[in-house]
Scaffold this motif. Structure first.
Motif, PDB file in Angstrom:
ATOM      1  N   ALA A 214      62.982  -8.294  44.736  1.00  0.00           N
ATOM      2  CA  ALA A 214      63.703  -9.168  43.886  1.00  0.00           C
ATOM      3  C   ALA A 214      64.607  -8.172  42.917  1.00  0.00           C
ATOM      4  O   ALA A 214      65.564  -8.653  42.507  1.00  0.00           O
ATOM      5  CB  ALA A 214      62.706  -9.835  42.934  1.00  0.00           C
ATOM      6  N   SER A 215      64.131  -6.747  42.534  1.00  0.00           N
ATOM      7  CA  SER A 215      64.767  -6.074  41.960  1.00  0.00           C
ATOM      8  C   SER A 215      65.873  -5.246  42.428  1.00  0.00           C
ATOM      9  O   SER A 215      66.823  -4.854  41.900  1.00  0.00           O
ATOM     10  CB  SER A 215      64.135  -5.034  41.172  1.00  0.00           C
ATOM     11  OG  SER A 215      63.298  -4.111  42.183  1.00  0.00           O
ATOM     12  N   LEU A 216      66.096  -5.667  43.827  1.00  0.00           N
ATOM     13  CA  LEU A 216      67.212  -4.847  44.668  1.00  0.00           C
ATOM     14  C   LEU A 216      68.362  -5.703  44.507  1.00  0.00           C
ATOM     15  O   LEU A 216      68.449  -7.041  44.811  1.00  0.00           O
ATOM     16  CB  LEU A 216      66.742  -4.605  46.326  1.00  0.00           C
ATOM     17  CG  LEU A 216      65.684  -3.747  46.389  1.00  0.00           C
ATOM     18  CD1 LEU A 216      65.043  -3.650  47.650  1.00  0.00           C
ATOM     19  CD2 LEU A 216      65.877  -2.402  45.969  1.00  0.00           C
ATOM     20  N   SER A 217      69.382  -5.078  44.966  1.00  0.00           N
ATOM     21  CA  SER A 217      70.735  -5.824  44.847  1.00  0.00           C
ATOM     22  C   SER A 217      70.939  -5.944  46.241  1.00  0.00           C
ATOM     23  O   SER A 217      70.480  -5.315  47.403  1.00  0.00           O
ATOM     24  CB  SER A 217      72.104  -5.024  44.180  1.00  0.00           C
ATOM     25  OG  SER A 217      72.149  -3.928  44.857  1.00  0.00           O
ATOM     26  N   SER A 218      71.769  -6.959  46.543  1.00  0.00           N
ATOM     27  CA  SER A 218      71.878  -7.506  47.954  1.00  0.00           C
ATOM     28  C   SER A 218      72.701  -6.363  48.785  1.00  0.00           C
ATOM     29  O   SER A 218      72.413  -6.327  50.054  1.00  0.00           O
ATOM     30  CB  SER A 218      72.297  -8.916  48.345  1.00  0.00           C
ATOM     31  OG  SER A 218      73.451  -9.021  47.734  1.00  0.00           O
TER      32      SER A 218
ATOM     33  N   THR B 142      76.226  -0.630  46.201  1.00  0.00           N
ATOM     34  CA  THR B 142      77.547   0.135  46.276  1.00  0.00           C
ATOM     35  C   THR B 142      77.280   1.519  46.518  1.00  0.00           C
ATOM     36  O   THR B 142      76.174   2.199  46.031  1.00  0.00           O
ATOM     37  CB  THR B 142      78.391   0.074  45.001  1.00  0.00           C
ATOM     38  OG1 THR B 142      77.674   0.579  43.907  1.00  0.00           O
ATOM     39  CG2 THR B 142      78.821  -1.226  44.577  1.00  0.00           C
ATOM     40  N   HIS B 143      77.908   2.116  47.398  1.00  0.00           N
ATOM     41  CA  HIS B 143      77.760   3.629  47.658  1.00  0.00           C
ATOM     42  C   HIS B 143      78.144   4.537  46.515  1.00  0.00           C
ATOM     43  O   HIS B 143      78.962   3.983  45.827  1.00  0.00           O
ATOM     44  CB  HIS B 143      78.639   4.001  49.079  1.00  0.00           C
ATOM     45  CG  HIS B 143      78.396   5.447  49.475  1.00  0.00           C
ATOM     46  ND1 HIS B 143      78.937   6.678  49.133  1.00  0.00           N
ATOM     47  CD2 HIS B 143      77.659   5.799  50.597  1.00  0.00           C
ATOM     48  CE1 HIS B 143      78.579   7.495  49.691  1.00  0.00           C
ATOM     49  NE2 HIS B 143      77.605   7.342  50.681  1.00  0.00           N
ATOM     50  N   PRO B 144      77.179   5.437  46.390  1.00  0.00           N
ATOM     51  CA  PRO B 144      77.848   6.329  45.300  1.00  0.00           C
ATOM     52  C   PRO B 144      79.246   6.822  45.289  1.00  0.00           C
ATOM     53  O   PRO B 144      79.513   6.882  44.010  1.00  0.00           O
ATOM     54  CB  PRO B 144      76.581   7.625  45.245  1.00  0.00           C
ATOM     55  CG  PRO B 144      75.536   7.057  46.188  1.00  0.00           C
ATOM     56  CD  PRO B 144      76.288   5.958  47.073  1.00  0.00           C
ATOM     57  N   LEU B 145      79.572   7.019  46.060  1.00  0.00           N
ATOM     58  CA  LEU B 145      81.238   7.780  46.161  1.00  0.00           C
ATOM     59  C   LEU B 145      82.068   6.539  46.318  1.00  0.00           C
ATOM     60  O   LEU B 145      83.542   6.732  46.521  1.00  0.00           O
ATOM     61  CB  LEU B 145      81.406   8.684  47.293  1.00  0.00           C
ATOM     62  CG  LEU B 145      80.368   9.941  47.122  1.00  0.00           C
ATOM     63  CD1 LEU B 145      80.633  10.827  48.411  1.00  0.00           C
ATOM     64  CD2 LEU B 145      80.804  10.790  45.831  1.00  0.00           C
ATOM     65  N   GLU B 146      81.827   5.137  46.143  1.00  0.00           N
ATOM     66  CA  GLU B 146      82.690   4.110  46.531  1.00  0.00           C
ATOM     67  C   GLU B 146      83.631   4.190  45.300  1.00  0.00           C
ATOM     68  O   GLU B 146      84.760   3.981  45.769  1.00  0.00           O
ATOM     69  CB  GLU B 146      81.831   2.702  46.713  1.00  0.00           C
ATOM     70  CG  GLU B 146      82.644   1.737  47.112  1.00  0.00           C
ATOM     71  CD  GLU B 146      82.077   0.362  47.314  1.00  0.00           C
ATOM     72  OE1 GLU B 146      82.805  -0.777  47.406  1.00  0.00           O
ATOM     73  OE2 GLU B 146      80.782   0.304  47.557  1.00  0.00           O
TER      74      GLU B 146
END
Length: 71
Positions: free
Chosen positions: A50-54, A57-61
């Motif tokens: 539940a605490s994860l985003s679906s 985003t990649h760290p370098l995005e």
């Protein structure tokens, strides 16, 4: 008893410790508690999910977007 490698020789069987005589590591291996019950495991898993985003985003995005955007 003088052996060529005295420090590497095993003690006589009468003087060996339990570990040297292949004692089990734990005396109550079958009574150490089990895995969580099926219901608890599912709840814990659901709480973590539940605490994860679906779609994280990649760290370098963000950096890549800034670098390639036309200013």
């Amino acid at each position: 008893m003088s052996a060529p490698n005295a420090g590497r020789q095993s003690p006589d069987p009468e003087r060996q410790t339990g570990a040297q005589q292949q004692d089990p590591v734990a005396s109550n291996v079958n009574e150490q508690g089990g895995a969580p019950s099926q219901g608890n495991a599912k709840e814990a898993s659901d709480d973590q999910k539940a605490s994860l985003s679906s779609n994280p985003t990649h760290p370098l995005e963000k950096f890549a977007e800034e670098k390639t955007s036309k200013k």
